[in-house]
Design an enzyme around this catalytic site. Structure first.
Site, mmCIF file in Angstrom:
data_model
loop_
_atom_site.group_PDB
_atom_site.id
_atom_site.type_symbol
_atom_site.label_atom_id
_atom_site.label_comp_id
_atom_site.label_asym_id
_atom_site.label_seq_id
_atom_site.Cartn_x
_atom_site.Cartn_y
_atom_site.Cartn_z
ATOM 1 N N GLY A 1 0.947 -1.307 0.052
ATOM 2 C CA GLY A 1 -0.327 0.234 0.083
ATOM 3 C C GLY A 1 0.691 1.437 -0.399
ATOM 4 O O GLY A 1 1.812 0.971 -0.161
ATOM 5 N N ASP A 2 -0.290 2.356 -0.014
ATOM 6 C CA ASP A 2 0.941 3.774 0.128
ATOM 7 C C ASP A 2 0.368 4.135 0.768
ATOM 8 O O ASP A 2 -1.192 4.773 1.746
ATOM 9 C CB ASP A 2 1.046 4.761 -1.010
ATOM 10 C CG ASP A 2 1.116 5.621 -1.143
ATOM 11 O OD1 ASP A 2 1.291 6.029 -0.647
ATOM 12 O OD2 ASP A 2 0.607 6.548 -3.010
ATOM 13 N N PHE A 3 1.251 4.658 1.995
ATOM 14 C CA PHE A 3 1.227 5.190 3.097
ATOM 15 C C PHE A 3 0.395 7.083 3.511
ATOM 16 O O PHE A 3 -0.308 7.643 4.318
ATOM 17 C CB PHE A 3 1.636 5.023 4.528
ATOM 18 C CG PHE A 3 3.100 5.544 4.642
ATOM 19 C CD1 PHE A 3 3.430 6.710 3.629
ATOM 20 C CD2 PHE A 3 4.087 4.823 4.409
ATOM 21 C CE1 PHE A 3 4.680 7.126 3.491
ATOM 22 C CE2 PHE A 3 5.724 5.235 4.471
ATOM 23 C CZ PHE A 3 5.978 6.008 3.366
ATOM 24 N N HIS B 1 10.862 11.582 9.545
ATOM 25 C CA HIS B 1 12.280 11.870 9.397
ATOM 26 C C HIS B 1 12.306 12.067 7.004
ATOM 27 O O HIS B 1 13.506 12.866 6.935
ATOM 28 C CB HIS B 1 13.321 11.354 9.666
ATOM 29 C CG HIS B 1 13.683 10.680 9.267
ATOM 30 N ND1 HIS B 1 16.033 10.268 10.003
ATOM 31 C CD2 HIS B 1 13.468 9.313 8.822
ATOM 32 C CE1 HIS B 1 15.833 8.811 8.863
ATOM 33 N NE2 HIS B 1 15.199 8.270 8.405
HETATM 34 C C1 SAM Z 1 14.093 4.987 5.692
HETATM 35 S S1 SAM Z 1 12.905 3.311 5.648
HETATM 36 C C2 SAM Z 1 12.825 2.434 7.052
HETATM 37 C C3 SAM Z 1 12.155 1.186 7.322
HETATM 38 C C4 SAM Z 1 11.622 0.739 8.626
HETATM 39 N N1 SAM Z 1 10.727 1.227 8.878
HETATM 40 C C5 SAM Z 1 12.756 0.740 9.384
HETATM 41 O O1 SAM Z 1 13.639 1.537 10.177
HETATM 42 O O2 SAM Z 1 14.398 -0.043 8.806
HETATM 43 C C6 SAM Z 1 11.369 4.200 4.911
HETATM 44 C C7 SAM Z 1 10.319 3.075 4.209
HETATM 45 O O3 SAM Z 1 9.370 3.857 3.932
HETATM 46 C C8 SAM Z 1 8.764 2.861 2.826
HETATM 47 N N2 SAM Z 1 7.860 3.896 2.422
HETATM 48 C C9 SAM Z 1 8.704 5.176 1.371
HETATM 49 N N3 SAM Z 1 7.294 5.516 0.848
HETATM 50 C C10 SAM Z 1 6.262 5.003 1.343
HETATM 51 C C11 SAM Z 1 4.837 5.022 0.723
HETATM 52 N N4 SAM Z 1 4.808 5.981 0.383
HETATM 53 N N5 SAM Z 1 4.058 4.039 1.302
HETATM 54 C C12 SAM Z 1 4.187 3.073 2.368
HETATM 55 N N6 SAM Z 1 6.090 2.608 2.783
HETATM 56 C C13 SAM Z 1 6.455 3.710 1.512
HETATM 57 C C14 SAM Z 1 10.144 2.856 2.089
HETATM 58 O O4 SAM Z 1 9.686 1.389 0.647
HETATM 59 C C15 SAM Z 1 11.177 1.908 3.235
HETATM 60 O O5 SAM Z 1 11.248 1.268 3.420
#
Ligand code: SAM
Length: 351
Positions: free
Chosen positions: A241-243, A260
């Protein structure tokens, strides 16, 4: 400079000679370039099974013997390898404990942590930080668009990004379960949870809980492969999904290193979506670095330079900035728990 500021600056510098401090900063850059070459050439992998001479290593890895000798000498100075001397025989190089962490085949490998720091597209953006400060825009985003779009079209970079996050997040996850009691929570959703490192650690420490990993499509495929050998497939739902659109309902929401990555407006969209999905008894567990308000040197401040160069709108924040965002998203910050590695966990409840 006021007297106080001069005294504080001296503390930071740790030297009576301000120029010596700047030379140290320059040397850190040169040392990093050597580290990147060491990792990119996978010298730790070649040295995994035991010491080798320069000639043996150059032959096996197909490298220039003389240049390799210079890189190894520098790497010995940095503590990645050390020399073994045996009379007149050619010196052999052996990995140190630090060097072993750079192998790709060890738990919590640092290889994928180092590679994105020196990979040309990323390094070029870091080298254009002045541009970002001139116009307020990420040079990486100006060239490639969003980081996650870039990762979607560069599978190798995506692999290193996920492995980097997994290494970092294992440490974060262990600190989190040591500091926070998850017992009694039914379903724990990890929003943007990467391959599931944090969630897996939480589920292993909380046998009665169920997990829900919410991620972008390519990451979910990798997450399935990560969770299966840990025996967590049956306890963890994987949701693509897309948050920015919506998130599923759960009793607790982990947002680890998510907020962040985004500017205030985007971060608020994610937090509002979480707030809209959560039940009255729900909670948000936000894991991020909290910047100190004072002048002390801090990992988060340095990481913030990477955020500025690589992500459009990403930024590290102070505690009061995070609490402000949560409040605007109709959440009530309940407590802040300091974790190791400059991280904190902010627990927030519905207002
Ligand atoms: C900085 S990483 C953090 C991953 C994990 N939470 C951790 O702390 O190891 C950010 C994550 O957000 C996911 N992400 C980015 N945009 C997103 C979206 N629109 N919907 C869902 N997930 C998303 C990315 O694929 C990525 O794995």
């Amino acid at each position: 400079m006021s007297e106080t500021t001069a005294a504080e600056a001296k503390d930071v510098v740790g030297s009576e000679d301000p120029r010596a401090y700047l030379w140290e900063m320059l040397r850190a850059g040169w040392r990093f370039s050597a580290l990147y070459a060491f990792v990119e050439l996978d010298l730790a992998g070649w040295l995994r099974d035991g010491p080798l001479t320069v000639a043996e290593l150059a032959e096996r890895a197909g490298l220039d013997r003389s240049a390799l000798a210079r890189l190894l000498r520098t790497s010995a100075g940095s503590g990645l390898v050390r020399t073994l001397r045996d009379g007149d025989a050619p010196v052999r190089y052996v990995l140190t404990d630090v060097g072993h962490t750079l192998r790709g085949d060890v738990e919590r490998s640092m290889r994928s942590v180092v590679i994105p720091q020196g990979a040309p597209d990323f390094l070029e953006a870091m080298g254009s930080l002045d541009e970002a400060v001139r116009n307020g825009k990420s040079p990486f985003a100006a060239r490639f668009g969003s980081m996650y779009g870039y990762l979607a079209s560069h599978p190798d970079a995506r692999h290193h990004f996920d492995a980097h996050m997994a290494t970092r997040s294992r440490t974060i996850a262990e600190a989190t379960v040591a500091a926070y009691d998850f017992s009694g929570i039914g379903t724990i959703a990890d929003i943007g949870g990467g391959v599931g490192t944090v969630l897996a650690t939480v589920l292993e420490a909380t046998p009665d809980a169920r997990g829900l990993l919410f991620e972008l499509e390519p990451v979910i495929a990798a997450a399935a492969g990560f969770l299966a050998p840990r025996g967590l497939t049956d306890r963890c739902e994987l949701v693509v999904g897309d948050f920015f659109k919506a998130v599923p309902t759960a009793d607790a929401y982990v947002l680890s290193n998510i907020v962040h990555n985004w500017n205030d407006e985007d971060a608020l969209t994610v937090l509002h979506n979480v707030r809209a999905a959560m039940p009255d008894h729900g909670r948000v567990l936000l894991l991020d670095i909290l910047l100190p308000e004072d002048d002390r040197p801090h990992l988060g401040k340095e990481l913030d330079m990477r955020m500025l160069a690589l992500y459009d709108g990403a930024r590290e924040r102070t505690e009061s900035e995070y609490l402000g965002l949560l409040t605007q998203a109709d959440l009530r910050p309940n407590r802040v728990i300091e974790l190791p590695y400059a991280l904190s966990l902010i627990e927030a409840l519905p207002r």
